[in-house]
Write a protein that holds these residues in place. Structure first.
Motif, short mmCIF file in Angstrom:
data_model
loop_
_atom_site.label_atom_id
_atom_site.label_comp_id
_atom_site.label_asym_id
_atom_site.label_seq_id
_atom_site.Cartn_x
_atom_site.Cartn_y
_atom_site.Cartn_z
N ALA A 24 0.62 -3.45 13.85
CA ALA A 24 2.02 -3.03 13.92
C ALA A 24 2.76 -3.42 12.64
O ALA A 24 3.55 -2.62 12.11
CB ALA A 24 2.69 -3.64 15.14
N ASP A 25 2.51 -4.61 12.13
CA ASP A 25 3.18 -5.05 10.90
C ASP A 25 2.74 -4.23 9.69
O ASP A 25 3.56 -3.90 8.83
CB ASP A 25 2.91 -6.54 10.65
CG ASP A 25 3.66 -7.43 11.64
OD1 ASP A 25 4.62 -6.93 12.27
OD2 ASP A 25 3.26 -8.60 11.78
N ILE A 26 1.46 -3.91 9.62
CA ILE A 26 0.96 -3.09 8.51
C ILE A 26 1.59 -1.70 8.56
O ILE A 26 2.05 -1.16 7.54
CB ILE A 26 -0.58 -3.00 8.54
CG1 ILE A 26 -1.19 -4.35 8.16
CG2 ILE A 26 -1.08 -1.91 7.60
CD1 ILE A 26 -2.69 -4.43 8.38
N TYR A 27 1.63 -1.12 9.74
CA TYR A 27 2.21 0.21 9.89
C TYR A 27 3.71 0.18 9.57
O TYR A 27 4.24 1.08 8.91
CB TYR A 27 1.96 0.71 11.32
CG TYR A 27 2.33 2.15 11.54
CD1 TYR A 27 1.92 3.16 10.67
CD2 TYR A 27 3.08 2.52 12.65
CE1 TYR A 27 2.26 4.47 10.88
CE2 TYR A 27 3.42 3.84 12.87
CZ TYR A 27 3.02 4.81 11.99
OH TYR A 27 3.36 6.11 12.20
N ALA A 28 4.40 -0.86 10.01
CA ALA A 28 5.83 -1.00 9.73
C ALA A 28 6.08 -1.15 8.23
O ALA A 28 7.03 -0.57 7.69
CB ALA A 28 6.40 -2.20 10.48
N ALA A 29 5.23 -1.91 7.54
CA ALA A 29 5.38 -2.07 6.09
C ALA A 29 5.22 -0.73 5.38
O ALA A 29 5.95 -0.41 4.43
CB ALA A 29 4.38 -3.09 5.57
#
Length: 164
Positions: A24-29
């Motif tokens: 989720a953090d990678i996609y959000a970045a």
């Protein structure tokens, strides 16, 4: 399923989900470096309206959403028609007499007048796949022939497909 909130490049906020926190953090970045869908849509609509005004195309009728979408479709069709007309003219010069070339130019001018004179957004939305969006002028040419050259002709129905 983990969720992550972020801010788009344009300033709007969004939320994504992933299988775990890391995803989720990678996609959000990644998404935080893009513009949001609303800003992209508004930008495209503004560009299409400006180009339509610059080309002096007739104004479309319909709801604001229909007009924005139809302007984008109309400009894509205009771009495809430019390529198609150049190809047809090249083939006509190679394979047809001067008189036939004149008839082809007249038919293309009639086609352009018919297509780009349409002022209903619905025409572009309902018919954009049949016009030049797929690179085929067959539907449009048939409509021109049916309306102007041979009013009694109906659209041919395709026969059954043969098994390969």
């Amino acid at each position: 399923m983990a969720r992550s909130r972020f801010t788009y490049d344009c300033g709007h906020s969004g939320e994504v989900s992933g299988r775990n926190r890391r995803d989720a953090d990678i996609y959000a970045a990644r998404k935080s470096q893009e513009k949001c869908r609303e800003c992209i849509t508004a930008e495209r609509a503004t560009e299409a309206a400006a180009t339509t005004d610059a080309l002096a195309l007739p104004a479309l009728t319909g709801t604001p959403k229909q007009i924005n979408w139809a302007n984008q479709l109309r400009l894509a069709a205009l771009e495809q028609m430019t390529l198609t007309v150049a190809e047809v003219n090249r083939e006509a010069a190679e394979h047809h007499s001067e008189a036939a070339q004149g008839e082809i130019r007249d038919a293309l001018a009639l086609l352009e007048t018919e297509l780009f004179g349409a002022t209903e957004a619905r025409f572009w939305i309902d018919g954009h796949y049949q016009t030049f969006a797929l690179g085929s002028a067959a539907w449009a040419v048939h409509q021109i022939r049916k309306r102007h050259l041979c009013p009694g002709i109906e659209r041919p129905r395709p026969g059954p497909r043969k098994a390969s």
